[in-house]
Design a protein around this motif. Structure first.
Motif, PDB file in Angstrom:
ATOM      1  N   ASP A   1       0.601  -1.293  -0.164  1.00 42.16           N
ATOM      2  CA  ASP A   1      -0.195  -0.688   0.203  1.00 42.16           C
ATOM      3  C   ASP A   1       1.297   1.321   0.402  1.00 42.16           C
ATOM      4  N   ARG A   2       0.348   2.205  -0.722  1.00 43.31           N
ATOM      5  CA  ARG A   2       1.313   3.345  -1.051  1.00 43.31           C
ATOM      6  C   ARG A   2       0.758   4.608  -1.018  1.00 43.31           C
ATOM      7  N   HIS A  44      -3.218   3.482  -2.758  1.00 46.88           N
ATOM      8  CA  HIS A  44      -3.968   2.684  -3.893  1.00 46.88           C
ATOM      9  C   HIS A  44      -3.017   1.052  -2.986  1.00 46.88           C
ATOM     10  N   THR A  45      -3.043  -0.195  -3.108  1.00 43.85           N
ATOM     11  CA  THR A  45      -1.888  -0.922  -3.231  1.00 43.85           C
ATOM     12  C   THR A  45      -1.449  -0.974  -5.148  1.00 43.85           C
ATOM     13  N   VAL A  46       0.377  -0.986  -4.686  1.00 47.09           N
ATOM     14  CA  VAL A  46       0.618  -1.250  -6.487  1.00 47.09           C
ATOM     15  C   VAL A  46       2.074  -2.248  -6.133  1.00 47.09           C
ATOM     16  N   ALA A  47       2.714  -3.098  -6.796  1.00 46.09           N
ATOM     17  CA  ALA A  47       3.923  -3.083  -7.190  1.00 46.09           C
ATOM     18  C   ALA A  47       4.937  -2.799  -7.769  1.00 46.09           C
ATOM     19  N   ARG A  54      -4.760  -1.970  -6.876  1.00 47.10           N
ATOM     20  CA  ARG A  54      -6.193  -1.873  -6.158  1.00 47.10           C
ATOM     21  C   ARG A  54      -5.585  -0.429  -5.838  1.00 47.10           C
ATOM     22  N   ALA A  55      -6.859   0.459  -5.759  1.00 48.43           N
ATOM     23  CA  ALA A  55      -7.811   1.749  -5.761  1.00 48.43           C
ATOM     24  C   ALA A  55      -8.308   1.731  -4.791  1.00 48.43           C
ATOM     25  N   SER A  78     -13.392   7.140  -7.464  1.00 45.97           N
ATOM     26  CA  SER A  78     -13.001   7.479  -9.365  1.00 45.97           C
ATOM     27  C   SER A  78     -11.846   7.217  -9.633  1.00 45.97           C
ATOM     28  N   GLN A  79     -11.150   6.511  -8.925  1.00 48.27           N
ATOM     29  CA  GLN A  79      -9.573   6.333  -9.011  1.00 48.27           C
ATOM     30  C   GLN A  79      -9.791   4.569  -9.346  1.00 48.27           C
ATOM     31  N   ARG A  80     -10.142   3.807  -9.671  1.00 49.16           N
ATOM     32  CA  ARG A  80     -10.475   1.772  -9.901  1.00 49.16           C
ATOM     33  C   ARG A  80     -10.007   2.548 -11.750  1.00 49.16           C
TER      34      ARG A  80
END
Length: 106
Positions: free
Chosen positions: A53-54, A61-64, A81-82, A86-88
């Protein structure tokens, strides 16, 4: 006769491994860690790291992180994941930093 040219590509700036197609750009109006970045619908020849998560400019968001499969240079990240509805639209998409990619076949 004109030359037959393949698709316009973006490659890793370090080793020239092709990582995405120009036609897969969704937006050029993104911010990466080191400046401007592009949002791509697809990426290739990359390795996706562990999810985390960041807090980014647009929320949590969950990012890699994504790295070049040849030289392991970190090129950007994948949105897993957002949390904001609105960011999905970013989920499953890739951020590649402009400073980490170069144009090929232009």
């Amino acid at each position: 006769m004109g030359e037959i040219v393949g698709p316009r590509l973006y490659s890793c700036y370090k080793c020239r491994n092709p990582v995405s197609l120009h036609d897969d750009i969704i937006s050029k109006a993104f911010q990466g860690r080191n400046g401007r970045a592009f949002l791509f619908s697809h990426a290739m020849n990359i390795v996706v790291g562990p999810k985390e998560d960041r807090h980014l400019l647009t929320g949590l968001h969950t990012v890699a992180d994504v790295s070049c499969s040849d030289c392991q240079e970190v090129l950007g990240w994948k949105y897993e994941r957002a949390y904001e509805p609105s960011q999905r639209y970013k989920e499953g998409k890739f951020i590649l930093e402009k400073s980490k990619i170069v144009k090929e076949n232009w």
